[in-house]
Design an enzyme around this catalytic site. Structure first.
Site, PDB file in Angstrom:
ATOM      1  N   ASP A  91      -7.398  -0.810   3.829  1.00  0.00           N
ATOM      2  CA  ASP A  91      -6.902  -2.009   3.159  1.00  0.00           C
ATOM      3  C   ASP A  91      -6.971  -3.278   4.004  1.00  0.00           C
ATOM      4  O   ASP A  91      -6.359  -4.288   3.660  1.00  0.00           O
ATOM      5  CB  ASP A  91      -5.502  -1.790   2.580  1.00  0.00           C
ATOM      6  CG  ASP A  91      -4.515  -1.293   3.609  1.00  0.00           C
ATOM      7  OD1 ASP A  91      -4.741  -1.551   4.794  1.00  0.00           O
ATOM      8  OD2 ASP A  91      -3.529  -0.650   3.216  1.00  0.00           O
ATOM      9  N   ASP A 119      -1.210  -0.449   6.040  1.00  0.00           N
ATOM     10  CA  ASP A 119      -1.374   0.107   7.380  1.00  0.00           C
ATOM     11  C   ASP A 119      -2.789  -0.149   7.878  1.00  0.00           C
ATOM     12  O   ASP A 119      -3.135   0.235   8.981  1.00  0.00           O
ATOM     13  CB  ASP A 119      -1.054   1.602   7.400  1.00  0.00           C
ATOM     14  CG  ASP A 119      -1.975   2.391   6.484  1.00  0.00           C
ATOM     15  OD1 ASP A 119      -2.757   1.771   5.740  1.00  0.00           O
ATOM     16  OD2 ASP A 119      -1.905   3.625   6.515  1.00  0.00           O
ATOM     17  N   ASP A 134       0.882  -1.149   0.000  1.00  0.00           N
ATOM     18  CA  ASP A 134       0.000   0.000   0.000  1.00  0.00           C
ATOM     19  C   ASP A 134       0.930   1.211   0.000  1.00  0.00           C
ATOM     20  O   ASP A 134       2.092   1.088   0.360  1.00  0.00           O
ATOM     21  CB  ASP A 134      -0.829  -0.055   1.289  1.00  0.00           C
ATOM     22  CG  ASP A 134      -1.706   1.157   1.460  1.00  0.00           C
ATOM     23  OD1 ASP A 134      -2.356   1.551   0.489  1.00  0.00           O
ATOM     24  OD2 ASP A 134      -1.731   1.701   2.574  1.00  0.00           O
TER      25      ASP A 134
END
Ligand code: ADP
Ligand code: MG
Length: 636
Positions: free
Chosen positions: A524, A520, A327
């Site tokens: 996500d 994190d 990410d």
């Protein structure tokens, strides 16, 4: 050593002394047998008992049965042939010595490994009537003021109210440089106050605090089994009966063949003896003990580096990772945005920032945190209602009765606001009020110091593909991906698109290669759960991320992914050495015993010796290959 182990030790010593005396006595016949039975029963009564219990419960095939049959058989043979009883008793004696060592080593290493993470707080200091009183940390309510003296462990998560100091977080994050803290900073439980006196207001209860969570993770980790462990359990289940039947065949078939086919002497004694030796060698305890211990040591070694792995199955998968998907925000970049430009349309700059900060009031997204940081006059009496966060797009809310939307182009599209792009590089945060475009704020994030080195290290370890997924604009994404040298990047993704993208990549994995997703947890968490290995940032990340992830990096440093993979691979190597080594030695000695080249003494040394070596080898997984040293590569 615990009391049970001490008692076993005492029994071993008594047995050895009795044996020394009995062998010197001038006894024959039944009195001699009875004299030998005393040390035999002292050293072996519990094994005989357990074997009998197993038989009654119809689950007979365990190592106790192997030992009981082998030693009772050897005794019977000695009675029949008027031979030596010593061997049978010695087998039981050495078996118990091995068991004692194994129990001691396992207990020791478990304590060592948990002791490594020396973070369990014992007490908290609370002020009562002007006096400091030590209380159990479990009893401290959220919001209580506690005092942490120099040298003491922070018992609960909190915010510093008075004092400045350095906190040593090495047990939590593997980071040995102490962190400077002052009032307003967070203090995590399990860190050690290396400077002056601190007062903190607790923000979490004991069970929810970092130290408790980490300990719970490490303790539960051994319940998620790897394929290697499952293999060993299954192996032991089929292996032991096979060995028992093979032993019976070895005892019975050759004499019968001798007698009826070759018309020779059946020599029952020799073959029964070989069969009994066979049983002693075949005891599978070296594997049954050392494989889980290797994994446990590997998990311990990783947590020493600030990497929490939630189970040995993930350790196994981590060793095989061939694709790493990142990410962007908060993972490869710090997620701390600086406002670099304000481009209002009809209102002034201050008003634009004001609107944005208000809408973001309840959001924990890194963008929200940064905007609130840039506009600190939150308490100006504006009302913020009906907050609605749209994952991967932005936030909508009613500010003083106006419908305000703050987010990216997608959100503006949905609002019907006539937004326009900006020539500046950075994440563009658009603002619309009642469907009218109000302007945008340009914010910029910085790449984490070790991000580029992390990618290089992974590639050097044989990771074939590194990919970045982000909800941010293409321009920003390509800029970051270019600077870090990633193989691919996909931008402007909603959380669901990230899952779809990861599924695509999962399909493309070949052979044993696994896919890891690093995030994190903000927008996500679904991808973290979907990937073969989900890796979350522990300090920055949300609680949901830590929950959904399989691996947690306590200090948010992407370079730790490479460290974790090295530890995983080393552990797997040790596991394979133990499997191949123990089974190899056993098969060899079994073959030798079947043809009469290994006697009972060789058998017991093969059994106990292999177990000791396997346990010592397993412990090596704990000291997993030093730290990764990464120089600051210039990104700040
Ligand atoms: P990333 O994939 O880089 O971690 P996210 O999926 O969290 O990013 O967010 C994607 C995009 O959605 C952001 O770049 C931003 O434009 C927008 N966005 C998400 N949440 C917010 C918010 N709270 N405020 C403003 N914009 C947001
Ligand atoms: Mg994110």
């Amino acid at each position: 050593m615990n009391t049970r182990q001490k008692r076993t030790l005492l029994r071993l010593v008594v047995t050895a002394v009795l044996l020394a005396i009995v062998t010197q006595l001038p006894l024959t016949g039944v009195p001699r047998l009875l004299a030998y039975l005393v040390p035999y029963l002292i050293v072996g009564y519990d094994i005989l008992y357990k074997a009998g219990k197993g038989l009654l419960k119809r689950q007979p095939f365990d190592e106790c049965l192997l030992m009981a049959v082998a030693t009772l058989g050897a005794l019977a043979l000695a009675i029949y042939e008027d031979g030596d009883y010593l061997e049978a008793i010695a087998v039981m004696l050495f078996y118990q010595v091995g068991e004692l060592f194994q129990g001691y080593a396992v207990g020791r290493s478990r304590r060592d490994i948990t002791g490594l993470m020396d973070i369990r707080p014992d007490y908290a200091n609370v002020e009562q009537d002007g006096q400091l009183v030590r209380v159990a940390p479990e009893s401290v309510a959220v919001g209580t003021e506690i005092v942490v003296q120099p040298g003491e462990k922070v018992p609960l998560d909190g915010v510093i109210t008075v004092g400045s100091s350095q906190l040593n977080t090495v047990a939590l994050t593997g980071e040995s440089l102490p962190r400077n803290v002052q009032p307003g900073d967070a203090a995590l439980s399990g860190s050690v106050n290396a400077g002056g006196l601190l007062r903190l207001r607790t923000t979490k209860a004991f069970g929810e605090s970092t130290a408790s969570k980490i300990l719970a993770l490490v303790e539960n980790a051994s319940s998620r089994k790897s394929r290697a462990e499952a293999f060993i359990t299954r192996f032991a289940r089929v292996y032991t009966p096979i060995v028992v039947y093979a032993a019976v065949a070895l005892a019975v078939l050759p004499p019968l063949v001798h007698q009826f086919v070759l018309a020779a002497e059946p020599a029952w004694g020799i073959w029964v003896y070989r069969a009994l030796t066979f049983l002693v060698i075949s005891c599978p305890c070296a594997l049954v003990i050392s494989i889980p211990l290797s994994f446990f040591a590997g998990l311990g070694g990783a947590s020493r580096q600030g990497v929490l792995i939630k189970g040995s199955n993930y350790l196994e998968a981590l060793a095989q990772v061939g694709t790493v998907v990142f990410d962007k925000t908060g993972t490869l970049t710090k997620g701390v945005f600086q406002v670099t430009a304000l481009h209002p349309e009809t209102i002034d700059e201050e008003e634009l920032l004001h609107l944005a900060a208000h809408v973001e009031r309840f959001s924990t997204h890194p963008i929200a945190v940064s905007l609130k940081e840039a506009f600190r006059h939150e308490d100006d009496g504006c009302t913020v209602e009906d907050v609605q966060e749209v994952a991967g797009q932005g936030v909508r809310a009613q500010v003083n009765g106006h419908a305000v939307a703050v987010g990216n182009a997608k959100l503006m599209q949905a609002e019907g606001a006539k937004w326009h792009d900006c020539e500046k590089t950075g994440t563009i945060v658009h603002v619309a009020m009642d469907g009218t475009y109000m302007g945008h704020i340009v914010i910029a994030d910085v790449i984490k110091e070790h991000a580029a080195a992390a990618i290089t290290a992974l590639r050097a370890q044989g990771v074939r593909q590194t990919v970045m997924l982000t909800g941010d604009s293409r321009k920003v994404a390509e800029d970051v991906a270019g600077q870090l040298g990633l193989d691919a990047c996909y931008s402007e993704l909603l959380p669901a698109d990230k899952v779809a993208q990861v599924e695509q990549l999962l399909k493309k994995q070949t052979g044993e290669s696994r896919l890891a997703f690093v995030g994190d947890g903000i927008n996500d968490a679904p991808v973290l759960a979907r990937a073969d290995v989900g890796i979350a940032m522990g300090a920055l990340g949300s609680d949901a991320a830590i929950e959904a992830a399989d691996v947690v990096l306590m200090d948010d440093d992407p370079a730790k992914i490479a460290v974790a993979q090295r530890i995983a691979r080393r552990t797997m190597r040790i596991v394979h050495q133990n499997i191949v080594g123990s089974i190899g030695v056993k098969v060899l000695v079994l073959a030798l015993s079947a043809v009469g080249l290994a006697n009972m003494w060789a058998a017991i040394f093969a059994d106990v010796g292999v177990m000791v070596i396997a346990v010592l080898n397993a412990m090596r997984a704990l000291s997993s290959g030093g730290r990764l040293i990464i120089k600051n590569n210039g990104y700040k």
